[in-house]
Design a protein around this motif. Structure first.
Motif, PDB file in Angstrom:
ATOM      1  N   ARG A 123       6.619 -19.899  19.895  1.00 28.38           N
ATOM      2  CA  ARG A 123       7.882 -19.724  19.190  1.00 28.38           C
ATOM      3  C   ARG A 123       8.933 -20.607  19.834  1.00 28.38           C
ATOM      4  O   ARG A 123       9.393 -20.327  20.929  1.00 28.38           O
ATOM      5  N   PRO A 134      -5.852 -14.629  12.165  1.00 27.86           N
ATOM      6  CA  PRO A 134      -5.081 -13.447  12.581  1.00 27.86           C
ATOM      7  C   PRO A 134      -4.926 -13.393  14.099  1.00 27.86           C
ATOM      8  O   PRO A 134      -5.867 -13.671  14.834  1.00 27.86           O
ATOM      9  N   SER A 170      -4.684 -10.821  15.820  1.00 29.64           N
ATOM     10  CA  SER A 170      -5.466  -9.737  16.414  1.00 29.64           C
ATOM     11  C   SER A 170      -6.817 -10.261  16.905  1.00 29.64           C
ATOM     12  O   SER A 170      -7.356  -9.740  17.868  1.00 29.64           O
ATOM     13  N   TYR A 171      -7.372 -11.306  16.268  1.00 28.39           N
ATOM     14  CA  TYR A 171      -8.635 -11.887  16.742  1.00 28.39           C
ATOM     15  C   TYR A 171      -8.461 -12.401  18.170  1.00 28.39           C
ATOM     16  O   TYR A 171      -9.276 -12.153  19.040  1.00 28.39           O
ATOM     17  N   GLU A 180      -6.028 -11.666  20.300  1.00 28.82           N
ATOM     18  CA  GLU A 180      -5.670 -10.597  21.235  1.00 28.82           C
ATOM     19  C   GLU A 180      -6.896  -9.797  21.612  1.00 28.82           C
ATOM     20  O   GLU A 180      -7.072  -9.411  22.764  1.00 28.82           O
ATOM     21  N   SER A 181      -7.752  -9.569  20.619  1.00 29.39           N
ATOM     22  CA  SER A 181      -8.986  -8.841  20.879  1.00 29.39           C
ATOM     23  C   SER A 181      -9.812  -9.576  21.937  1.00 29.39           C
ATOM     24  O   SER A 181     -10.271  -8.976  22.905  1.00 29.39           O
ATOM     25  N   ALA A 182      -9.964 -10.886  21.749  1.00 31.56           N
ATOM     26  CA  ALA A 182     -10.729 -11.673  22.722  1.00 31.56           C
ATOM     27  C   ALA A 182     -10.064 -11.630  24.097  1.00 31.56           C
ATOM     28  O   ALA A 182     -10.742 -11.513  25.120  1.00 31.56           O
ATOM     29  N   ARG A 183      -8.743 -11.682  24.110  1.00 32.58           N
ATOM     30  CA  ARG A 183      -8.029 -11.657  25.403  1.00 32.58           C
ATOM     31  C   ARG A 183      -8.249 -10.352  26.128  1.00 32.58           C
ATOM     32  O   ARG A 183      -8.427 -10.325  27.344  1.00 32.58           O
ATOM     33  N   VAL A 184      -8.211  -9.227  25.380  1.00 33.53           N
ATOM     34  CA  VAL A 184      -8.418  -7.932  26.023  1.00 33.53           C
ATOM     35  C   VAL A 184      -9.813  -7.873  26.643  1.00 33.53           C
ATOM     36  O   VAL A 184     -10.006  -7.268  27.697  1.00 33.53           O
ATOM     37  N   GLN A 186     -11.490 -20.132  26.202  1.00 27.62           N
ATOM     38  CA  GLN A 186     -12.534 -19.390  25.489  1.00 27.62           C
ATOM     39  C   GLN A 186     -12.015 -18.862  24.155  1.00 27.62           C
ATOM     40  O   GLN A 186     -12.741 -18.866  23.162  1.00 27.62           O
ATOM     41  N   VAL A 187     -10.762 -18.404  24.147  1.00 27.38           N
ATOM     42  CA  VAL A 187     -10.179 -17.918  22.888  1.00 27.38           C
ATOM     43  C   VAL A 187     -10.214 -19.040  21.857  1.00 27.38           C
ATOM     44  O   VAL A 187     -10.615 -18.849  20.709  1.00 27.38           O
ATOM     45  N   VAL A 241     -13.096 -18.321  19.174  1.00 24.66           N
ATOM     46  CA  VAL A 241     -12.491 -17.588  18.058  1.00 24.66           C
ATOM     47  C   VAL A 241     -11.691 -18.499  17.134  1.00 24.66           C
ATOM     48  O   VAL A 241     -11.994 -18.609  15.947  1.00 24.66           O
ATOM     49  N   VAL A 290     -13.016 -20.041  13.407  1.00 23.10           N
ATOM     50  CA  VAL A 290     -12.407 -19.432  12.225  1.00 23.10           C
ATOM     51  C   VAL A 290     -11.675 -20.490  11.401  1.00 23.10           C
ATOM     52  O   VAL A 290     -11.662 -20.453  10.177  1.00 23.10           O
ATOM     53  N   LEU A 305      -0.923  -6.759  26.312  1.00 24.79           N
ATOM     54  CA  LEU A 305      -0.607  -7.753  25.290  1.00 24.79           C
ATOM     55  C   LEU A 305       0.898  -7.947  25.157  1.00 24.79           C
ATOM     56  O   LEU A 305       1.358  -8.966  24.661  1.00 24.79           O
ATOM     57  N   PRO A 316      -4.389  -9.012  30.279  1.00 28.74           N
ATOM     58  CA  PRO A 316      -5.189  -8.000  29.577  1.00 28.74           C
ATOM     59  C   PRO A 316      -6.639  -7.969  30.035  1.00 28.74           C
ATOM     60  O   PRO A 316      -7.224  -6.894  30.180  1.00 28.74           O
ATOM     61  N   GLY A 317      -7.215  -9.145  30.267  1.00 30.02           N
ATOM     62  CA  GLY A 317      -8.635  -9.218  30.587  1.00 30.02           C
ATOM     63  C   GLY A 317      -8.996  -8.603  31.925  1.00 30.02           C
ATOM     64  O   GLY A 317     -10.157  -8.288  32.170  1.00 30.02           O
ATOM     65  N   VAL A 352      -9.572  -2.521  30.217  1.00 26.94           N
ATOM     66  CA  VAL A 352      -9.310  -1.727  29.027  1.00 26.94           C
ATOM     67  C   VAL A 352     -10.082  -2.357  27.871  1.00 26.94           C
ATOM     68  O   VAL A 352     -10.396  -3.544  27.899  1.00 26.94           O
ATOM     69  N   PHE A 370      -8.451  -2.833  17.254  1.00 27.45           N
ATOM     70  CA  PHE A 370      -7.233  -3.119  16.502  1.00 27.45           C
ATOM     71  C   PHE A 370      -7.281  -2.457  15.136  1.00 27.45           C
ATOM     72  O   PHE A 370      -8.344  -2.093  14.639  1.00 27.45           O
ATOM     73  N   ASP A 402      -6.900  -3.738  12.244  1.00 35.28           N
ATOM     74  CA  ASP A 402      -7.743  -4.470  11.283  1.00 35.28           C
ATOM     75  C   ASP A 402      -9.136  -4.733  11.862  1.00 35.28           C
ATOM     76  O   ASP A 402      -9.882  -5.526  11.316  1.00 35.28           O
ATOM     77  N   ALA A 419     -10.352  -6.578  13.908  1.00 36.40           N
ATOM     78  CA  ALA A 419     -10.448  -7.885  14.553  1.00 36.40           C
ATOM     79  C   ALA A 419     -11.877  -8.262  14.907  1.00 36.40           C
ATOM     80  O   ALA A 419     -12.147  -8.839  15.949  1.00 36.40           O
ATOM     81  N   PHE A 472     -14.871 -10.714  14.659  1.00 35.02           N
ATOM     82  CA  PHE A 472     -14.852 -12.159  14.415  1.00 35.02           C
ATOM     83  C   PHE A 472     -15.742 -12.477  13.218  1.00 35.02           C
ATOM     84  O   PHE A 472     -16.937 -12.208  13.249  1.00 35.02           O
ATOM     85  N   HIS A 491     -17.057 -15.099  11.994  1.00 31.01           N
ATOM     86  CA  HIS A 491     -18.115 -16.107  12.067  1.00 31.01           C
ATOM     87  C   HIS A 491     -19.277 -15.653  12.948  1.00 31.01           C
ATOM     88  O   HIS A 491     -20.233 -16.383  13.128  1.00 31.01           O
ATOM     89  N   TYR A 519     -19.808  -9.592  22.492  1.00 30.44           N
ATOM     90  CA  TYR A 519     -18.819 -10.604  22.896  1.00 30.44           C
ATOM     91  C   TYR A 519     -18.199 -10.348  24.264  1.00 30.44           C
ATOM     92  O   TYR A 519     -18.058 -11.284  25.056  1.00 30.44           O
TER      93      TYR A 519
END
Lengths: 273, 324
Positions: free
Chosen positions: A95, A162, A164-165, A167-171, A178-179, A183, A187, B53, B73-74, B78, B82, B84, B86, B88, B90, B99
């Motif tokens: 941003r 998205p 969330s994809y 963020e999901s990978a980061r968590v 890698q993200v 991901v 995509v 996050l 986060p990693g 935890v 999500f 939706d 999330a 992947f 593909h 993953y």
């Protein structure tokens, strides 16, 4: 089925036929003239021969120029795709104030920067850098001209991935690299494939930049060499040009078919789910 | 396994919005904990701050004995599902589930084995080679849960886990989720705006509003003795009657009110709504009460209703807090 309807229908098909013929004739010429013993500018059923092919292969620069084209395009396309993907991802996620203005300015300037208006400064700059006659230098200039539009198109694809994809990978502990690799790029793959082919086709057909920056005939790509294919009399060399044109058009068609089959083309972002 | 502790936690967005405001929270080990509140109350931001996050502006977050406030986060151990899911698009279901192991560099054989075992535990066998797009909503949710389980984290965070499912499937998934959490005995925090979901699932509930916690308690405590009028209003499938009287507001759930010769409220019946086995009767004084089916009074009749004294709550009219 009134008579008027019939007339309209027939008129429509005649129009379509004319338009199609307009596009088909050059294609048919390209298919027939290379194998005709006396190729002309008209379209006719050839009496088959491979003499033209031999003549083209014997031409001192024809095959070299195709290799030159390939080298030039691969460098320019890879540079464009890689940098555009990274820049588009960053611009999509970070941003910063005035980001959209920056993107539109880039797009606007891109037509100026490598356009005719900037030719003289670019030539002088390349001369001073000692990059005249350099395939690599020319490829970079071509890539520079394509980057803004490529970034602009790719950013739309990146926006559609998205968050969330990621963020999901980061968590789950994925690093930013890698993200991107696991991901975001997969995509956004249809977008990356589109940009790859678009950049390749653009670079493949680029005449002005290589014409000015590659002065040595041995370094010139096919698009530039085509201009020099004359016979002693000064008229178009019709033994070499048809075969050369055919060879020149093959890589783009093959690339399109390959990428379209593997990735599919889309000019907008979005996830099929 | 570990609990979660937040101390004086604030999360301020650029632009100055305090989504989470000096909040204290303790989730004990193995607990199924609900963050409940209306949209924009900061519950999702709190969850994301626990996940890392969003970064905490003030205060600390600890998981077990580790202060994770500044960890990415990693590194927090935890896992998060999500809203939706999330998944992947593909990757196959198996690749999705494995993953977390891929990120840690586990060998292919280990990943396949874990994916198969986890999937079997969540009745996803036979779907491993599909892509998320080929799964139904419920299957997608279980695949996302499986991926979170495969991460073998200390804490499971769920953002609106049931909101993307249709109503019938939601009940099934709710039971499934609670069973899974009991089996894993994994500290779990989930966010929801649905009070019925929170009451049904959670061991304890934190009701949030405007970045602060209004009440923390078991579903029974929160339902029977809401700490203030906000909670009283928010919890319950039919809204609680909150009637100002003198310096107090009297709060009684419609379910506890019944017709009586004399009592708290008197009024004429204005609306009768059918709720299935019961009906909600609304009096013209604004009070609603629930009657069994076939027992509805006619519209226009005058009714007096009363409740057992233990079920009648009194709130301070100024502060809205529970007096007794």
């Amino acid at each position: 089925m009134s008579p008027l309807w019939m007339v309209r229908r027939i008129g429509f098909y005649v129009l379509v036929a004319v338009v199609m013929a307009f596009f088909a004739v050059p294609m048919l010429w390209l298919a027939s003239a290379p194998f005709d013993s006396r190729p002309g500018l008209g379209l006719r059923w050839p009496d088959w021969t491979l003499d033209n092919v031999t003549a083209t292969f014997d031409h001192p620069y024809a095959l070299t120029s195709l290799v030159n084209s390939l080298v030039l395009c691969v460098i320019a396309t890879v540079v464009t795709t890689v940098l555009a993907a990274l820049a588009a991802y960053a611009l999509s996620r970070v941003r910063i104030p005035g980001r959209d203005l920056l993107l539109y300015l880039l797009l606007l300037l891109s037509s100026v920067v490598t356009g005719t208006a900037a030719m003289v400064p670019i030539f002088v700059m390349m001369l001073q850098l000692g990059l005249i006659n350099s395939q690599f230098g020319t490829a970079l200039v071509i890539a520079g001209g394509m980057l803004p539009a490529a970034i602009f198109i790719l950013k739309d694809f990146m926006d559609a991935v998205p968050r969330s994809y990621e963020e999901s990978a980061r968590v789950f502990g994925a690093s930013p690299r890698q993200v991107l690799a696991h991901v975001v790029l997969p995509v956004a793959r249809p977008g990356v494939a589109t940009i790859f082919v678009w950049a390749f086709v653009n670079a493949w057909g680029n005449f002005l930049l290589p014409f000015l920056l590659l002065r040595d005939v041995g370094a010139q790509p096919a698009a530039v060499l085509l201009r020099t294919l004359y016979d002693e009399g000064g008229s178009a060399n019709l033994t070499v040009i048809p075969v050369f044109s055919l060879l020149y058009s093959i890589p783009v068609v093959v690339l399109y078919l390959f990428v379209n089959r593997r990735y599919g083309f889309r000019f907008h972002g979005g996830i099929k789910s | 396994m570990a609990g979660i502790t937040a101390r004086g936690l604030s999360t301020v967005y650029p632009g100055g919005v305090r989504a989470v405001d000096e909040l204290d929270l303790e989730v004990t080990d193995g607990e199924l904990f609900a963050l409940l509140g209306p949209s924009g109350c900061g519950k999702t931001t709190l969850l994301r701050t626990i996940a890392g996050l969003e970064s905490a502006s003030e205060g600390t977050v600890s998981i077990g004995s580790r202060d994770v406030t500044r960890l990415p986060p990693g590194d927090r151990r935890v896992a998060m599902v999500f809203q939706d899911y999330a998944l992947f698009p593909h990757m196959t279901v198996a690749e999705n589930i494995a993953y977390p192991l891929k990120v840690r560099g586990a060998a292919r054989s280990v990943r396949d084995e874990t994916a198969a075992r986890t999937a079997a535990g969540l009745s996803l066998d036979g779907l491993l080679e599909r892509r998320p797009g080929q799964l139904s909503g419920g299957q997608q949710q279980r695949a996302a849960l499986a991926r979170a389980v495969a991460a073998s984290a200390e804490v499971l965070l769920l953002d609106e886990p049931l909101s993307n499912l249709d109503a019938r499937l939601r009940l099934e998934a709710r039971t499934f989720l609670k069973k899974l959490q009991r089996e894993l005995a994994l500290t779990t925090v989930f966010v929801t705006h649905d009070q019925a979901e929170a009451l049904a699932l959670a061991d304890r509930i934190a009701v949030m509003d405007a970045g602060r916690i209004r009440q923390i308690g078991t579903p029974r405590e929160v339902f029977q003795r809401p700490a203030d009028t906000f909670v009283a209003n928010f919890i319950g499938s039919t809204p609680m009657n909150l009637v100002p009287r003198d310096a107090e507001i009297i709060g009684v759930r419609p379910e506890y009110l019944a017709p009586a010769p004399s009592g708290l409220f008197t009024g004429t019946v204005s609306i009768v709504e059918n709720l299935g086995v019961t009906s909600l009767v609304t009096l013209d004084c604004g009070v609603g009460y629930v009657v069994p089916e076939d027992d509805e009074p006619a519209v226009g009749t005058t009714v007096t209703v009363d409740a057992p004294p233990a079920r009648v709550l009194r709130y301070d009219r100024e502060t809205g807090l529970l007096v007794r």
